[in-house]
Design a protein around this motif. Structure first.
Motif, PDB file in Angstrom:
ATOM      1  N   GLY A 207       0.786  -1.222   0.000  1.00  9.63           N
ATOM      2  CA  GLY A 207       0.000   0.000   0.000  1.00  9.63           C
ATOM      3  C   GLY A 207       0.821   1.277   0.000  1.00  9.63           C
ATOM      4  O   GLY A 207       0.263   2.375   0.041  1.00  9.63           O
ATOM      5  N   ASP A 208       2.140   1.169  -0.031  1.00  9.32           N
ATOM      6  CA  ASP A 208       3.011   2.340  -0.013  1.00  9.32           C
ATOM      7  C   ASP A 208       3.839   2.335  -1.294  1.00  9.32           C
ATOM      8  O   ASP A 208       4.817   1.603  -1.405  1.00  9.32           O
ATOM      9  CB  ASP A 208       3.911   2.298   1.230  1.00  9.32           C
ATOM     10  CG  ASP A 208       4.772   3.546   1.345  1.00  9.32           C
ATOM     11  OD1 ASP A 208       4.485   4.541   0.656  1.00  9.32           O
ATOM     12  OD2 ASP A 208       5.757   3.513   2.108  1.00  9.32           O
ATOM     13  N   TRP A 209       3.454   3.135  -2.274  1.00  4.49           N
ATOM     14  CA  TRP A 209       4.135   3.109  -3.565  1.00  4.49           C
ATOM     15  C   TRP A 209       4.116   4.505  -4.182  1.00  4.49           C
ATOM     16  O   TRP A 209       3.327   5.374  -3.800  1.00  4.49           O
ATOM     17  CB  TRP A 209       3.460   2.109  -4.504  1.00  4.49           C
ATOM     18  CG  TRP A 209       2.256   2.628  -5.218  1.00  4.49           C
ATOM     19  CD1 TRP A 209       2.186   3.153  -6.490  1.00  4.49           C
ATOM     20  CD2 TRP A 209       0.913   2.716  -4.714  1.00  4.49           C
ATOM     21  NE1 TRP A 209       0.915   3.532  -6.811  1.00  4.49           N
ATOM     22  CE2 TRP A 209       0.101   3.282  -5.731  1.00  4.49           C
ATOM     23  CE3 TRP A 209       0.312   2.376  -3.494  1.00  4.49           C
ATOM     24  CZ2 TRP A 209      -1.253   3.513  -5.571  1.00  4.49           C
ATOM     25  CZ3 TRP A 209      -1.043   2.592  -3.337  1.00  4.49           C
ATOM     26  CH2 TRP A 209      -1.803   3.149  -4.370  1.00  4.49           C
ATOM     27  N   ALA A 210       5.007   4.707  -5.139  1.00  4.96           N
ATOM     28  CA  ALA A 210       5.045   5.973  -5.874  1.00  4.96           C
ATOM     29  C   ALA A 210       4.212   5.831  -7.139  1.00  4.96           C
ATOM     30  O   ALA A 210       4.441   4.933  -7.950  1.00  4.96           O
ATOM     31  CB  ALA A 210       6.491   6.317  -6.239  1.00  4.96           C
ATOM     32  N   LYS A 211       3.224   6.689  -7.305  1.00  6.72           N
ATOM     33  CA  LYS A 211       2.376   6.625  -8.492  1.00  6.72           C
ATOM     34  C   LYS A 211       3.153   6.998  -9.753  1.00  6.72           C
ATOM     35  O   LYS A 211       2.908   6.450 -10.834  1.00  6.72           O
ATOM     36  CB  LYS A 211       1.166   7.545  -8.316  1.00  6.72           C
ATOM     37  CG  LYS A 211       0.223   7.520  -9.515  1.00  6.72           C
ATOM     38  CD  LYS A 211      -1.040   8.344  -9.231  1.00  6.72           C
ATOM     39  CE  LYS A 211      -1.950   7.629  -8.259  1.00  6.72           C
ATOM     40  NZ  LYS A 211      -3.270   8.313  -8.140  1.00  6.72           N
ATOM     41  N   HIS A 212       4.088   7.933  -9.618  1.00  5.92           N
ATOM     42  CA  HIS A 212       4.901   8.363 -10.752  1.00  5.92           C
ATOM     43  C   HIS A 212       6.376   8.148 -10.417  1.00  5.92           C
ATOM     44  O   HIS A 212       6.842   8.565  -9.352  1.00  5.92           O
ATOM     45  CB  HIS A 212       4.663   9.839 -11.079  1.00  5.92           C
ATOM     46  CG  HIS A 212       3.234  10.179 -11.337  1.00  5.92           C
ATOM     47  ND1 HIS A 212       2.641   9.977 -12.567  1.00  5.92           N
ATOM     48  CD2 HIS A 212       2.276  10.676 -10.515  1.00  5.92           C
ATOM     49  CE1 HIS A 212       1.377  10.366 -12.510  1.00  5.92           C
ATOM     50  NE2 HIS A 212       1.125  10.787 -11.277  1.00  5.92           N
ATOM     51  N   ARG A 213       7.095   7.487 -11.312  1.00  2.91           N
ATOM     52  CA  ARG A 213       8.519   7.255 -11.116  1.00  2.91           C
ATOM     53  C   ARG A 213       9.290   7.573 -12.396  1.00  2.91           C
ATOM     54  O   ARG A 213       8.791   7.357 -13.501  1.00  2.91           O
ATOM     55  CB  ARG A 213       8.790   5.801 -10.728  1.00  2.91           C
ATOM     56  CG  ARG A 213       8.355   5.427  -9.319  1.00  2.91           C
ATOM     57  CD  ARG A 213       8.699   3.983  -9.031  1.00  2.91           C
ATOM     58  NE  ARG A 213       7.919   3.080  -9.855  1.00  2.91           N
ATOM     59  CZ  ARG A 213       8.310   1.843 -10.182  1.00  2.91           C
ATOM     60  NH1 ARG A 213       9.483   1.400  -9.790  1.00  2.91           N
ATOM     61  NH2 ARG A 213       7.542   1.061 -10.915  1.00  2.91           N
ATOM     62  N   ALA A 214      10.504   8.052 -12.225  1.00  2.00           N
ATOM     63  CA  ALA A 214      11.384   8.324 -13.362  1.00  2.00           C
ATOM     64  C   ALA A 214      12.728   7.686 -13.095  1.00  2.00           C
ATOM     65  O   ALA A 214      13.225   7.684 -11.958  1.00  2.00           O
ATOM     66  CB  ALA A 214      11.539   9.830 -13.571  1.00  2.00           C
ATOM     67  N   VAL A 215      13.330   7.116 -14.143  1.00  2.00           N
ATOM     68  CA  VAL A 215      14.612   6.433 -14.034  1.00  2.00           C
ATOM     69  C   VAL A 215      15.560   7.018 -15.081  1.00  2.00           C
ATOM     70  O   VAL A 215      15.167   7.208 -16.235  1.00  2.00           O
ATOM     71  CB  VAL A 215      14.475   4.908 -14.246  1.00  2.00           C
ATOM     72  CG1 VAL A 215      15.826   4.228 -14.176  1.00  2.00           C
ATOM     73  CG2 VAL A 215      13.509   4.321 -13.232  1.00  2.00           C
TER      74      VAL A 215
END
Length: 217
Positions: A207-215
């Motif tokens: 339940g703890d996540w980043a909706k938007h991620r960049a690599v």
């Protein structure tokens, strides 16, 4: 995978407190190339994997991949669609940890089942490649540490159902001189969890996540 212990798993109630686990997994995924020319090809991979862990029933799961590749000299591309179902026994910490505290154990956790589906296209133009993807994941009886908002540090290992949907865009560029490769990606993820009859409000990991991620690397 084999482990036996009399001291690491203080909450394990079976065999007089002695924990023993054997796990075996075997898989077969035959490949069938049903179309092939000098410029393009299409194939299907389909098979099964069997998973056994002491204390749980044998789980037999399907897996498949469909793939089409075009070797066009100007802009080759690859299309694919993946589907797989997997199973996994709960971790040693989850079933053998002490009762109570920030990561309380639960020796009665069920086998976890996961359904994965992904589709994408990889397009190449010279030294540049782009790969848009879409993916979906369904978790049944996923091992998690659930907690109530009123007691966030009193967590208990439990099983939760969850769904994950996402979009991903990968970009890769390879320089000829010097030999350097740059990779960049953007990932959008949306999740939902279902506690069914359980009284927990949230989970520690799922339940703890980043909706938007960049690599970038």
């Amino acid at each position: 995978d084999n482990i036996q212990s009399t001291g690491l798993f203080t909450n394990y109630p079976f065999s007089g407190g002695t924990f023993a686990r054997d796990r075996f997994k075997i898989a077969a995924l035959p490949e069938w190339i049903f179309y092939s020319t000098t410029r393009d090809s299409a194939k299907i991979l389909a098979g099964l994997n069997a998973d056994y862990c002491r204390g749980y029933a044998v789980a037999v799961n399907p897996a498949a991949r469909m793939e089409y590749a075009n070797e066009n000299a100007q802009m080759p591309f690859l299309c694919y669609l993946d589907f797989a179902k997997t199973s996994q026994a709960p971790s040693y910490t989850a079933i053998g940890g002490r009762d109570g505290g920030p990561f309380g154990g639960n020796p009665y956790l069920p086998l976890q089942h996961t359904l994965n589906a992904e589709g994408g296209v990889k397009i190449t133009r010279g030294n540049l490649s782009l790969t848009p993807k879409i993916f979906y994941r369904k978790d049944c009886d996923l091992t998690e540490w659930g907690y109530e908002f009123s007691s966030p540090f009193q967590r208990k290992a439990t099983a939760v159902d969850g769904e994950t949907f996402g979009l991903e865009l990968e970009c890769e560029y390879e320089f000829s001189e010097p030999n350097i490769k740059i990779f960049a990606a953007y990932i959008f993820t949306e999740k939902s969890e279902d506690w069914q009859w359980q009284h927990y409000d949230a989970s520690f990991y799922f339940g703890d996540w980043a909706k938007h991620r960049a690599v970038l690397k």
